[in-house]
Design an enzyme around this catalytic site. Structure first.
Site, PDB file in Angstrom:
ATOM      1  N   ASN A 175       2.717   2.776 -10.629  1.00 57.43           N
ATOM      2  CA  ASN A 175       1.441   2.852 -11.351  1.00 57.43           C
ATOM      3  C   ASN A 175       0.275   3.211 -10.427  1.00 57.43           C
ATOM      4  O   ASN A 175      -0.686   3.831 -10.863  1.00 57.43           O
ATOM      5  CB  ASN A 175       1.198   1.492 -12.009  1.00 57.43           C
ATOM      6  N   ASP A 221       0.890  -1.159   0.000  1.00 61.22           N
ATOM      7  CA  ASP A 221       0.000   0.000   0.000  1.00 61.22           C
ATOM      8  C   ASP A 221       0.927   1.207   0.000  1.00 61.22           C
ATOM      9  O   ASP A 221       1.727   1.359   0.932  1.00 61.22           O
ATOM     10  CB  ASP A 221      -0.878  -0.030   1.259  1.00 61.22           C
ATOM     11  N   SER A 271       2.055   8.851 -15.304  1.00 59.96           N
ATOM     12  CA  SER A 271       1.464  10.175 -15.148  1.00 59.96           C
ATOM     13  C   SER A 271       0.133  10.149 -15.893  1.00 59.96           C
ATOM     14  O   SER A 271      -0.673   9.224 -15.729  1.00 59.96           O
ATOM     15  CB  SER A 271       2.438  11.225 -15.701  1.00 59.96           C
ATOM     16  N   TYR A 292      -6.089  16.258  -8.934  1.00 58.78           N
ATOM     17  CA  TYR A 292      -5.533  15.168  -9.748  1.00 58.78           C
ATOM     18  C   TYR A 292      -4.459  15.713 -10.698  1.00 58.78           C
ATOM     19  O   TYR A 292      -3.350  15.195 -10.766  1.00 58.78           O
ATOM     20  CB  TYR A 292      -6.644  14.473 -10.536  1.00 58.78           C
ATOM     21  N   LYS A 303      -0.322  14.958 -10.795  1.00 55.38           N
ATOM     22  CA  LYS A 303       0.421  14.404 -11.946  1.00 55.38           C
ATOM     23  C   LYS A 303       1.476  15.405 -12.443  1.00 55.38           C
ATOM     24  O   LYS A 303       2.529  14.993 -12.927  1.00 55.38           O
ATOM     25  CB  LYS A 303      -0.542  14.002 -13.065  1.00 55.38           C
TER      26      LYS A 303
HETATM   27  P1  NAP Z   1      -7.339   1.300 -11.857  1.00 55.72           P
HETATM   28  O1  NAP Z   1      -7.802   0.142 -12.656  1.00 55.72           O
HETATM   29  O2  NAP Z   1      -8.285   1.944 -10.889  1.00 55.72           O
HETATM   30  O3  NAP Z   1      -5.989   0.899 -11.111  1.00 55.72           O
HETATM   31  C1  NAP Z   1      -5.443   1.688 -10.070  1.00 55.72           C
HETATM   32  C2  NAP Z   1      -4.607   0.799  -9.196  1.00 55.72           C
HETATM   33  O4  NAP Z   1      -4.009   1.620  -8.168  1.00 55.72           O
HETATM   34  C3  NAP Z   1      -5.428  -0.284  -8.491  1.00 55.72           C
HETATM   35  O5  NAP Z   1      -4.686  -1.479  -8.519  1.00 55.72           O
HETATM   36  C4  NAP Z   1      -5.537   0.271  -7.084  1.00 55.72           C
HETATM   37  O6  NAP Z   1      -5.638  -0.743  -6.096  1.00 55.72           O
HETATM   38  C5  NAP Z   1      -4.196   0.943  -6.953  1.00 55.72           C
HETATM   39  N1  NAP Z   1      -4.135   1.815  -5.778  1.00 55.72           N
HETATM   40  C6  NAP Z   1      -4.938   2.843  -5.447  1.00 55.72           C
HETATM   41  N2  NAP Z   1      -4.548   3.349  -4.254  1.00 55.72           N
HETATM   42  C7  NAP Z   1      -3.479   2.618  -3.850  1.00 55.72           C
HETATM   43  C8  NAP Z   1      -2.629   2.616  -2.718  1.00 55.72           C
HETATM   44  N3  NAP Z   1      -2.803   3.481  -1.694  1.00 55.72           N
HETATM   45  N4  NAP Z   1      -1.611   1.720  -2.638  1.00 55.72           N
HETATM   46  C9  NAP Z   1      -1.419   0.812  -3.624  1.00 55.72           C
HETATM   47  N5  NAP Z   1      -2.221   0.735  -4.701  1.00 55.72           N
HETATM   48  C10 NAP Z   1      -3.225   1.635  -4.813  1.00 55.72           C
HETATM   49  O7  NAP Z   1      -6.908   2.491 -12.835  1.00 55.72           O
HETATM   50  P2  NAP Z   1      -5.741   2.604 -13.931  1.00 55.72           P
HETATM   51  O8  NAP Z   1      -6.329   3.410 -15.028  1.00 55.72           O
HETATM   52  O9  NAP Z   1      -5.129   1.292 -14.239  1.00 55.72           O
HETATM   53  O10 NAP Z   1      -4.719   3.550 -13.147  1.00 55.72           O
HETATM   54  C11 NAP Z   1      -3.333   3.308 -13.096  1.00 55.72           C
HETATM   55  C12 NAP Z   1      -2.601   4.637 -13.209  1.00 55.72           C
HETATM   56  O11 NAP Z   1      -2.881   5.223 -14.481  1.00 55.72           O
HETATM   57  C13 NAP Z   1      -2.993   5.676 -12.173  1.00 55.72           C
HETATM   58  O12 NAP Z   1      -1.818   6.315 -11.683  1.00 55.72           O
HETATM   59  C14 NAP Z   1      -3.841   6.676 -12.968  1.00 55.72           C
HETATM   60  O13 NAP Z   1      -3.779   7.970 -12.420  1.00 55.72           O
HETATM   61  C15 NAP Z   1      -3.191   6.600 -14.326  1.00 55.72           C
HETATM   62  N6  NAP Z   1      -4.015   7.015 -15.482  1.00 55.72           N
HETATM   63  C16 NAP Z   1      -5.188   6.388 -15.774  1.00 55.72           C
HETATM   64  C17 NAP Z   1      -5.917   6.806 -16.890  1.00 55.72           C
HETATM   65  C18 NAP Z   1      -7.221   6.137 -17.303  1.00 55.72           C
HETATM   66  O14 NAP Z   1      -8.039   6.755 -17.985  1.00 55.72           O
HETATM   67  N7  NAP Z   1      -7.439   4.897 -16.972  1.00 55.72           N
HETATM   68  C19 NAP Z   1      -5.446   7.852 -17.689  1.00 55.72           C
HETATM   69  C20 NAP Z   1      -4.250   8.471 -17.358  1.00 55.72           C
HETATM   70  C21 NAP Z   1      -3.536   8.045 -16.261  1.00 55.72           C
HETATM   71  P3  NAP Z   1      -7.011  -1.178  -5.347  1.00 55.72           P
HETATM   72  O15 NAP Z   1      -7.617  -2.213  -6.242  1.00 55.72           O
HETATM   73  O16 NAP Z   1      -6.541  -1.702  -4.040  1.00 55.72           O
HETATM   74  O17 NAP Z   1      -7.841   0.077  -5.223  1.00 55.72           O
END
Ligand code: NAP
Length: 271
Positions: free
Chosen positions: A81, A54, A132, A146, A150
């Site tokens: 990530n 975490d 990011s 947010y 980033k």
């Molecule tokens: P996601 O499916 O919600 O995955 C986010 C991951 O981060 C989950 O495994 C979550 O774990 C974990 N997490 C959250 N808080 C945490 C903590 N305190 N310690 C450890 N793990 C934690 O979304 P994703 O899109 O794959 O996001 C991954 C990254 O991509 C993020 O940094 C996000 O800002 C970035 N991003 C996403 C998008 C998009 O549109 N999808 C676009 C640009 C950037 P839990 O299951 O335990 O909650």
């Protein structure tokens, strides 16, 4: 000898796809997550270590790094990530919400990097890949927290890339556009009761998605592929933009003067 990658936030989305891809490519994979019971599909596999991390719990970070070194000897690539989105009017955010956004997206990422750097420095090699967003390059209304988290990731990564460049360590920044992960479900919305902001919120949500609806979005698999490229291309490239929507927003900033950029963004989302 297989190389070893450690990834945060592998319970879903980009983290999970990245763990799967590197496993397929023959790497040792350390799939870290807050609740390792969500990683059962990985735990049966050879050369995959599923362990609890975490990013808000420093002891869990130290333990995960120690366990990785014991199992695989070192960490060649770290992917920071884990993250979540907090959206809404800044004036309506609570101090706890503000702090949590930075605790996860910024200080968590820094703490994991801090824990992994010593062994990369001692071995004289390593790659740190920070996830990011296009929102790390441009500010959107309702994205003060947010987007700024980033922006912090971008500034940290760029500065660090210089600082460690003579030590055999490279730093990469991944800037995805919108992608179909759990991100939207996990997004926290700031409750707003200040009437002056209501027209701004309404207009933003009317316009945000239609603005890039015509553009192809990156899939989580595309993002994992770009992370693989960043980990293995040996290039000094710092930033990797993924998705036509991300390119569209970032181009608006860099293909216009600053006053033009601000005016386009206002017309696009506010006016
Ligand atoms: P996601 O499916 O919600 O995955 C986010 C991951 O981060 C989950 O495994 C979550 O774990 C974990 N997490 C959250 N808080 C945490 C903590 N305190 N310690 C450890 N793990 C934690 O979304 P994703 O899109 O794959 O996001 C991954 C990254 O991509 C993020 O940094 C996000 O800002 C970035 N991003 C996403 C998008 C998009 O549109 N999808 C676009 C640009 C950037 P839990 O299951 O335990 O909650």
């Amino acid at each position: 000898m297989s190389k070893t990658i450690m990834i945060t936030g592998t319970s879903s989305g980009f983290g999970k796809e990245t763990a799967k891809l590197f496993k397929q490519k023959g790497w040792n994979v350390v799939a870290t997550m807050r609740s390792p019971e969500n990683g059962l599909e990985f735990s049966e596999l050879d050369n995959v270590l599923v362990t609890r991390l975490d990013v808000q719990d420093p002891e869990s970070i130290q333990n995960a790094v120690k366990e990785t070194i014991q199992r695989f000897g070192n960490i060649d690539v770290l992917v920071n990530n884990a993250g979540f989105g907090l959206m809404g009017v800044f004036e309506s955010a609570t101090p706890e919400q503000i702090r949590k956004q930075y605790a996860v997206n910024v200080f968590g990422l820094m703490d994991v990097t801090h824990a992994v750097l010593p062994q990369m420095r001692q071995r004289g090699s390593g790659t740190i890949i920070n996830i990011s967003s296009f929102g790390g390059q441009i500010g959107l209304p309702l994205g003060t927290l947010y987007n700024s988290s980033k922006f912090a990731v971008e500034g940290f990564s760029e500065s660090l890339s210089h600082e460690v460049s003579k030590l055999g360590i490279s730093v990469k920044i991944i800037e995805p556009g919108a992608s179909a992960t759990n991100f939207r479900n996990g997004m926290e919305m700031i409750k707003n009761e200040i009437p002056e902001y209501i027209p701004i919120i309404t207009k933003f949500f009317e316009r945000y998605q239609p603005t890039t609806a015509h553009l192809p979005k990156a899939t989580p698999e595309d993002v994992a592929q770009i992370i693989y490229e960043a980990a293995t291309d040996g290039q000094p490239q710092l930033r990797y933009i993924i998705g036509e929507d991300a390119r569209f927003h970032i181009d608006t900033k860099f293909k216009n003067s600053d006053p033009e950029f601000i005016q386009i963004m206002r017309d696009r989302f506010i006016n």
